[in-house]
Motif scaffolding. Structure first.
Motif, PDB file in Angstrom:
ATOM      1  N   SER A 153      10.835   4.401  19.237  1.00 58.42           N
ATOM      2  CA  SER A 153      11.090   2.998  18.894  1.00 58.42           C
ATOM      3  C   SER A 153      10.030   2.447  17.954  1.00 58.42           C
ATOM      4  CB  SER A 153      11.150   2.146  20.169  1.00 58.42           C
ATOM      5  OG  SER A 153       9.927   2.230  20.889  1.00 58.42           O
ATOM      6  N   PHE A 154       8.799   2.965  18.056  1.00 62.58           N
ATOM      7  CA  PHE A 154       7.713   2.482  17.211  1.00 62.58           C
ATOM      8  C   PHE A 154       7.961   2.848  15.749  1.00 62.58           C
ATOM      9  CE2 PHE A 154       5.899   2.470  21.378  1.00 62.58           C
ATOM     10  CZ  PHE A 154       4.995   1.424  21.384  1.00 62.58           C
ATOM     11  N   CYS A 155       8.179   4.133  15.484  1.00 62.27           N
ATOM     12  CA  CYS A 155       8.380   4.570  14.096  1.00 62.27           C
ATOM     13  C   CYS A 155       9.638   3.956  13.493  1.00 62.27           C
ATOM     14  CB  CYS A 155       8.453   6.095  14.029  1.00 62.27           C
ATOM     15  SG  CYS A 155       6.844   6.906  14.257  1.00 62.27           S
ATOM     16  N   GLN A 202      -0.638   8.796   3.144  1.00 64.76           N
ATOM     17  CA  GLN A 202      -1.390   7.586   3.498  1.00 64.76           C
ATOM     18  C   GLN A 202      -0.453   6.387   3.585  1.00 64.76           C
ATOM     19  OE1 GLN A 202      -4.638   7.577   4.293  1.00 64.76           O
ATOM     20  NE2 GLN A 202      -4.726   5.374   4.628  1.00 64.76           N
ATOM     21  N   TYR A 203       0.486   6.306   2.656  1.00 64.79           N
ATOM     22  CA  TYR A 203       1.458   5.208   2.685  1.00 64.79           C
ATOM     23  C   TYR A 203       2.282   5.272   3.977  1.00 64.79           C
ATOM     24  CZ  TYR A 203       5.406   2.212   1.675  1.00 64.79           C
ATOM     25  OH  TYR A 203       6.355   1.216   1.767  1.00 64.79           O
ATOM     26  N   MET A 204       2.798   6.460   4.295  1.00 66.33           N
ATOM     27  CA  MET A 204       3.599   6.624   5.504  1.00 66.33           C
ATOM     28  C   MET A 204       2.765   6.374   6.754  1.00 66.33           C
ATOM     29  SD  MET A 204       5.879   9.985   4.438  1.00 66.33           S
ATOM     30  CE  MET A 204       6.644  10.089   6.056  1.00 66.33           C
ATOM     31  N   LEU A 243       4.109   3.495   9.119  1.00 65.43           N
ATOM     32  CA  LEU A 243       4.589   3.895  10.441  1.00 65.43           C
ATOM     33  C   LEU A 243       3.546   3.675  11.535  1.00 65.43           C
ATOM     34  CD1 LEU A 243       6.331   7.260   9.410  1.00 65.43           C
ATOM     35  CD2 LEU A 243       7.435   5.061   9.852  1.00 65.43           C
ATOM     36  N   GLN A 244       2.367   3.230  11.122  1.00 63.79           N
ATOM     37  CA  GLN A 244       1.240   2.993  12.045  1.00 63.79           C
ATOM     38  C   GLN A 244       0.946   4.233  12.897  1.00 63.79           C
ATOM     39  OE1 GLN A 244       0.984  -0.837  13.942  1.00 63.79           O
ATOM     40  NE2 GLN A 244       2.172  -1.848  12.340  1.00 63.79           N
ATOM     41  N   LEU A 245       0.821   5.351  12.205  1.00 59.98           N
ATOM     42  CA  LEU A 245       0.537   6.613  12.887  1.00 59.98           C
ATOM     43  C   LEU A 245      -0.897   6.697  13.400  1.00 59.98           C
ATOM     44  CD1 LEU A 245       2.458   9.076  10.518  1.00 59.98           C
ATOM     45  CD2 LEU A 245       3.249   8.015  12.646  1.00 59.98           C
TER      46      LEU A 245
END
Length: 202
Positions: free
Chosen positions: A77-79, A130-132, A136-138
């Motif tokens: 759900s986060f991604c 880096q953008y992803m 996505l707040q990885l």
């Protein structure tokens, strides 16, 4: 350096449905019970019931792909929420523009975007990654936590059958039992640590 995921997802479903939600069971299997983007194991949060179906090329922009299995991603759900409808172009085939955008998790190049440090934190390898990573707040600690819990659980799952298999061999059985107990203690110590951190941080 540790790979982001042990096994890359591969879309194998050949069925055709008029509603993309009908593909969820197949997606879960094809994506190895993991989020396509962060590789979080779905078992810690309720499995298929709580995981989402992400449209890699957003259905809000490309409605013709809404029920196209090749465009679907099994996602936590986060991604799914963080990615939302973000897309860098007006074409469903152009997912990256000037290092802004996304790589399909089933594409072989996804393996080169991220790695894990020794603690299980996800790290980007280039500007697109880096953008992803940010989008996505990885960087969230949940990804490290889920990875560590899953790592220990898988080791326990692999060792447990060996106890039965080598029950007749006292020496082997004792060594395997010691490994199992050590991992079990590590598992529970980590859970206690996480519970303590949760209470401390409110």
């Amino acid at each position: 350096m540790i790979k982001l995921r042990d096994k890359a997802p591969v879309r194998t479903c050949t069925k055709v449905y008029s509603n993309y939600r009908s593909y969820k069971h197949y997606l879960r299997s094809d994506f190895n019970n993991r989020c396509g983007y962060c590789d979080d194991y779905d078992g810690w949060t309720g499995g298929e019931v709580t995981y989402h179906i992400d449209h890699f090329a957003p259905k809000s922009k490309f409605s013709s792909l809404e029920n196209d299995y090749s465009n679907l991603v099994y996602a936590c759900s986060f991604c799914n929420r963080f990615k939302s409808d973000d897309w860098p172009s007006d074409s469903q085939k152009i997912s990256v523009v000037n290092n802004v955008g996304f790589i399909d998790p089933c594409h072989s190049s996804y393996e080169n975007l991220f790695f894990r440090d020794n603690y299980g934190n996800i790290k980007p390898t280039n500007e697109l990654a880096q953008y992803m990573y940010k989008k996505l707040q990885l960087f969230l600690s949940r990804h490290r936590i889920v990875w560590n819990l899953t790592r220990i659980k898988l080791q326990l799952d692999n060792i447990r059958p060996l106890l039965k298999e080598h029950g007749h061999d006292n020496e082997k059985y004792k060594r395997i039992q010691d490994m199992y107990v050590t991992l079990s203690l590590e598992f529970h110590d980590y859970l206690d640590y996480l519970l303590g951190e949760k209470i401390k941080n409110g």
